[in-house]
Design an enzyme around this catalytic site. Structure first.
Site, PDB file in Angstrom:
ATOM      1  N   SER A 147       4.118 -13.910  -2.497  1.00  0.00           N
ATOM      2  CA  SER A 147       5.465 -14.071  -3.037  1.00  0.00           C
ATOM      3  C   SER A 147       6.380 -14.517  -1.910  1.00  0.00           C
ATOM      4  CB  SER A 147       5.950 -12.738  -3.613  1.00  0.00           C
ATOM      5  OG  SER A 147       7.334 -12.777  -3.892  1.00  0.00           O
ATOM      6  N   TYR A 160       7.639  -3.675  -2.036  1.00  0.00           N
ATOM      7  CA  TYR A 160       6.967  -4.854  -2.586  1.00  0.00           C
ATOM      8  C   TYR A 160       6.933  -5.965  -1.535  1.00  0.00           C
ATOM      9  CZ  TYR A 160       6.143  -8.922  -5.599  1.00  0.00           C
ATOM     10  OH  TYR A 160       5.650 -10.080  -6.155  1.00  0.00           O
ATOM     11  N   LYS A 164       3.651  -7.909   0.159  1.00  0.00           N
ATOM     12  CA  LYS A 164       3.452  -9.357   0.049  1.00  0.00           C
ATOM     13  C   LYS A 164       3.390 -10.001   1.427  1.00  0.00           C
ATOM     14  CE  LYS A 164       2.659  -9.526  -4.235  1.00  0.00           C
ATOM     15  NZ  LYS A 164       1.359 -10.004  -4.720  1.00  0.00           N
TER      16      LYS A 164
END
Length: 169
Positions: A147, A160, A164
């Site tokens: 991402s 998160y 990533k």
């Protein structure tokens, strides 16, 4: 994309997080170009719909529930692939989770564990099992979906974003 320039006929592929979004599109595309696709996510009901869609468009697919945050599920997935086809050509690690949206100062250990288990640990061990199966049969390809958050963390998505960044690394 021209089918003549992108022929995956007979290739065996696993796509995690294939029940919706990017994973669904990847599974459909691989199948449309000839791959036999194992579509995985946590909920078998959603995957059965994906399998039916792929098959109604002339492709070949298998639906297997696999929570990539659970090592036993990962082991069972690759054991099934090996029992069914003896080999694996493609793994797309796509499944991800982001259960906590908020500042890192208030994040819980449970949110950390769940995010890391799915987004890093799952990718690592799925890749390990896939690579060992691929090596037995002369190679293959592993694609890890990350991402932009791994490069440029988004507000309130610290955990998160960390996972990533780990995928990118």
């Amino acid at each position: 994309m021209n089918k003549l320039t992108f022929d995956l006929s007979g290739k065996i592929a696993v796509v995690t997080g294939a029940s919706r979004g990017i994973g669904l599109a990847i599974a459909q595309t691989l199948a449309a170009h000839g791959a036999i696709v194992y579509c995985t996510s946590r909920k078998i009901e959603d995957l059965k719909k994906v399998q039916q869609d792929i098959e109604s468009n002339g492709g070949k697919a298998h639906a297997i529930a696999c929570h990539v945050g659970k090592l036993e599920d990962i082991q069972n997935l690759f054991k099934t692939v090996e029992e069914d086809y003896v080999r694996l050509d493609i793994l797309v690690n796509n499944a991800a989770t982001n259960p906590y949206f908020g500042d890192v100062l208030h994040a819980t250990p449970e949110a950390w564990d769940k995010t890391v288990d799915v987004n890093l640990k799952g990718y690592f061990f799925a890749s390990q099992y896939a690579a060992n199966l691929m090596i037995k049969n002369g190679g293959g390809s592993i694609v890890n979906v990350a991402s932009i958050n791994g490069i440029r963390p988004a507000p309130f998505q610290g955990i998160y974003s960390i996972t990533k960044a780990g995928v990118i690394a």
